[in-house]
Design a protein around this motif. Structure first.
Motif, PDB file in Angstrom:
ATOM      1  N   ILE A   1      29.921 -36.061 -48.417  1.00 25.49           N
ATOM      2  CA  ILE A   1      30.313 -35.730 -47.046  1.00 25.49           C
ATOM      3  C   ILE A   1      30.892 -36.955 -46.347  1.00 25.49           C
ATOM      4  O   ILE A   1      31.928 -36.888 -45.677  1.00 25.49           O
ATOM      5  N   ALA A   2      30.211 -38.096 -46.513  1.00 23.64           N
ATOM      6  CA  ALA A   2      30.668 -39.331 -45.855  1.00 23.64           C
ATOM      7  C   ALA A   2      32.047 -39.753 -46.363  1.00 23.64           C
ATOM      8  O   ALA A   2      32.894 -40.223 -45.592  1.00 23.64           O
TER       9      ALA A   2
ATOM     10  N   ARG B   1      38.792 -31.374 -50.029  1.00 22.82           N
ATOM     11  CA  ARG B   1      37.472 -31.689 -50.573  1.00 22.82           C
ATOM     12  C   ARG B   1      37.289 -31.091 -51.963  1.00 22.82           C
ATOM     13  O   ARG B   1      36.719 -31.724 -52.846  1.00 22.82           O
TER      14      ARG B   1
ATOM     15  N   GLN C   1      35.001 -37.267 -44.998  1.00 21.74           N
ATOM     16  CA  GLN C   1      35.055 -36.922 -43.582  1.00 21.74           C
ATOM     17  C   GLN C   1      36.500 -36.766 -43.111  1.00 21.74           C
ATOM     18  O   GLN C   1      37.361 -37.572 -43.449  1.00 21.74           O
TER      19      GLN C   1
END
Length: 209
Positions: free
Chosen positions: A28-29, A39, A32
């Protein structure tokens, strides 16, 4: 290795080492601001690169050890010690802090595509995963055993890929406390498996029962 208990043990070891749920917050980091499609591309590429690296170590790792004169029993002991240190990191939460540092470094250097570094290497395929694959290969005398290990590797990578896709949901459901508890439980299991690797290596040198 083709027996069900051995396959379960191999899967458990690799799952704990690669820790798909623990990678979800890092993913996730690193992604972002990206769209869901971006993704997915990053997740697919990272898992393909990781699979290629693990297959390389699976099929040539033991030959490489023989070339430099390291016996499998010696590698089992060294690998067990390394896995035990990894387990300690998980128990005391040092592993996630290091992953966060690697993620920040990779985001700074490869902001547009973190799939190869740091996702595939060293977050998915770290020293522990490499060690585990070589150790499993050392206990596998037949082509069927190698195929079984490859199947286990791909199964864990598929779970890792699904964890990446479900990362936002996993983070919301487990929360920070849940992730910490899960990491510590997996760390305890890994510590026990690491001790078993060391004992197997010592038996190979005629030490112990």
């Amino acid at each position: 290795m083709t027996e069900l208990p051995a396959l379960i043990a191999a899967f458990t070891t690799l799952f704990i080492i690669m820790d798909p749920p623990g990678l979800a917050p890092v993913f996730i980091a690193l992604t972002q601001g990206m769209t869901p499609s971006q993704r997915r591309v990053i997740a697919v590429r990272a898992c393909i690169v990781a699979a290629s690296l693990l297959m390389l170590f699976l099929f040539v790792g033991e030959a490489l050890l023989g070339f430099i004169g390291i016996s499998m029993d010696a590698f089992r002991i060294a690998g067990g010690v390394l896995l035990f240190l990894t387990a300690l990191d998980m128990l005391f939460q040092r592993r996630q802090a290091r992953r966060a540092d690697n993620a920040a470094e990779g985001q700074a250097e490869h902001h547009d595509d973190p799939s190869v570094f740091p996702l595939a290497l060293p977050l998915i395929v770290g020293p522990g995963a490499i060690t585990t694959v070589i150790l499993l290969a050392g206990n596998s005398p037949s082509a069927a055993d190698y195929g079984a290990i490859a199947g286990v590797v791909f199964a864990v990578l598929i779970i890792t890929f699904l964890s990446f896709l479900a990362a936002p949901v996993i983070e919301r459901v487990l929360g920070k406390t849940g992730l910490n508890i899960l990491t510590r439980v997996l760390g305890m299991l890994l510590a026990a498996l690491a001790v078993q690797f060391v004992m197997d290596g010592l038996r190979g040198f005629g030490i112990g029962a």
